[in-house]
Write an enzyme that holds these catalytic residues in place. Sequence first.
Site: not given
Ligand code: GLU
Length: 305
Positions: A64, A67, A189, A241, A259
């Site tokens: 993530s 992002k 994605y 988060y 993650v």
């Molecule tokens: N590729 C992971 C998902 O979409 C990213 C989650 C993350 O790192 O927060 O579940």
Amino acid sequence: MTDYKKILESLPEAVAPYLGQGKKADYIPALASVPADKFGMALSTADGCDYVVGDANEGFSIQSISKVFTLSLAMHYAGEKVFERVGVEPSGNPFNSLLQLEHERGVPRNPFINAGALVITDVLLSCLRSPRNDFLDFVRTLSGNMDIHYDEQVFHSEYDNCHRNAALANYLKSFNNLEHSVSEVLDFYFYQCSLKMSCQDIARASRFLATDGKHPFRDERVVSPLQARRINTLMMTCGTYDEAGEFAFHVGLPCKSGVGGGIVATIPGEMSICVWSPELGKKGNSLPGMHALKAFVEKTDLAVF
Ligand code: GLU
């Protein structure tokens, strides 16, 4: 002058008590095979100096953290219009919550939860001619490392286990908040999340957030000063988060975690930072990583407040 090298070298000892206390993400099976005891951290200062410690040059799955780069690129092309389709409020819910998306009629709370990032991915599909290549080029150019690549194994591992993200994308589509097909959005994605980068790469690639949007290696802006401030604000309020309050309280820096165990952080005007250690705490943020940032801020007194 602050001796960053010395401070970084003191961090492995500061985080040692937290190694073995968290749990690696295993819902993407490829992430579970990474050795748990890795720890690395890199700083990239606004004036162009780099400092590293531990496994800072080893590539890991950025997940993530991508992002931050996708939002920046989407704002570069589409400006503030992206916020007509995605909000700017912390979610206070799990990053992949379907319930919240249903409740909010298909407008994700913010660009850093999965639903929000899927909408940003859709924006990029409209702005980029060759999305997968253009995004890779963007990150390579920002970090100055042309060897960065997508990790196909992680990509496939996530694709094979993508039921919840597929559900989110279908929901978004049903609310008319995706222009492209669900499969195009998911495909791009998962590629973004599968990028393999080191702490050093990520710290360099996010330096523009510490320098009012200036490109680290080119005489141009990645985003405007206002946009850089807004991305940092979103990192502070929504980047970790539903532990964003704890991060703001204990670390006091804009952060975005993934993650895979990475966390990128910004100290506006000073530097960008990336820390990596795969074991996550209960809310999904790297446990040693969070404590390393906390220790760094305590030793340097560089929090934003
Ligand atoms: N590729 C992971 C998902 O979409 C990213 C989650 C993350 O790192 O927060 O579940």
